[in-house]
Design an enzyme around this catalytic site. Sequence first.
Site, PDB file in Angstrom:
ATOM      1  N   ARG A  63      49.140   9.996  32.059  1.00 51.82           N
ATOM      2  CA  ARG A  63      48.843   8.742  31.367  1.00 51.82           C
ATOM      3  C   ARG A  63      48.129   9.018  30.047  1.00 51.82           C
ATOM      4  O   ARG A  63      48.387   8.349  29.040  1.00 51.82           O
ATOM      5  CB  ARG A  63      47.988   7.836  32.250  1.00 51.82           C
ATOM      6  CG  ARG A  63      48.726   7.282  33.448  1.00 51.82           C
ATOM      7  CD  ARG A  63      47.883   6.288  34.216  1.00 51.82           C
ATOM      8  NE  ARG A  63      47.692   5.044  33.487  1.00 51.82           N
ATOM      9  CZ  ARG A  63      46.856   4.077  33.857  1.00 51.82           C
ATOM     10  NH1 ARG A  63      46.114   4.224  34.952  1.00 51.82           N
ATOM     11  NH2 ARG A  63      46.747   2.963  33.142  1.00 51.82           N
ATOM     12  N   CYS A 117      38.905   4.522  31.017  1.00 54.53           N
ATOM     13  CA  CYS A 117      40.067   4.736  31.888  1.00 54.53           C
ATOM     14  C   CYS A 117      41.087   3.677  31.525  1.00 54.53           C
ATOM     15  O   CYS A 117      41.299   3.385  30.350  1.00 54.53           O
ATOM     16  CB  CYS A 117      39.640   4.678  33.351  1.00 54.53           C
ATOM     17  SG  CYS A 117      38.777   3.154  33.796  1.00 54.53           S
TER      18      CYS A 117
END
Length: 283
Positions: free
Chosen positions: A186, A240
């Site tokens: 990611r 995040c």
Amino acid sequence: MTAQTRRWLVDADELARLLAGDDPPLVLDARWNLLGPDGREEFEAGHVPGSRWVDLEHELSGHDDRSRGGAGRHPLPTPEVFQAAMRRVGLDPGRAVVAVDGGALLPAARLWWLLRDAGHDRVQVLDGGFAAWRAAGQPVETGPSAAVAPGGFVAGPPRLPATDAAGVQQALAEGRPVVDVRAAARYRGDEEPVDPVGGHVPGAQNLPSALLFGQDGRLLPPAELARVLGDLGPEPVLYCGSGVTASQTVLALAEAGREDGVLYAGSWSDWVSDPGRPVQTGG
């Protein structure tokens, strides 16, 4: 606190002893699913006896103009929203709390962070979550939380380090570390299952949160956490996808003896909400 001291975590057997004592903690279960229904159904299927479920989406997150940390999927709730949630579950000032989730220490760490931010330091996280409780052979209760009288919890003014997108840009300009704790795929932008844009904040380094856990699924001991986190400079800004996993990394830093982790609560979901902000892909 030294890097050898476990302050913020409690294991299942120790929690059982505390619950049998004269001053039992209030166990708050924050189970939640990123891509599925909320955790209430899981809670009602089995939980630590006497525990109460809290809703990450609506009680541990806020979605109005006063939310801290920017926009995104899970910005921080206002003190008023959080105070109401803690009163609903019967929390009084000074009472010990143990935060529980399914096992990954994600929503439990968000609850831990919010309580400390509001001035309530008497809080720990169940290491390994409800999965560890069951594995230890401890008793399980089913059904919804029992009705309780409202508590008198008072949320004090915010006191833990938190920032927004402007603060991230300032940290980068000052040469302070900005750390993306998502999985490497990611971070690189190879895949993005949740947000509309893949990649990372230009200049951010990657420290996947999975590195903080042992093969048993529990957070590493403090000395090992200190080793894994040792290369981070002072006052690292942690982000995040939406600020929940970053709370977990702040918890790990605290277990390693550091209280300087800065939470970017809006995280990647907030960063990419403005198409004018730069995005970097690759390693």
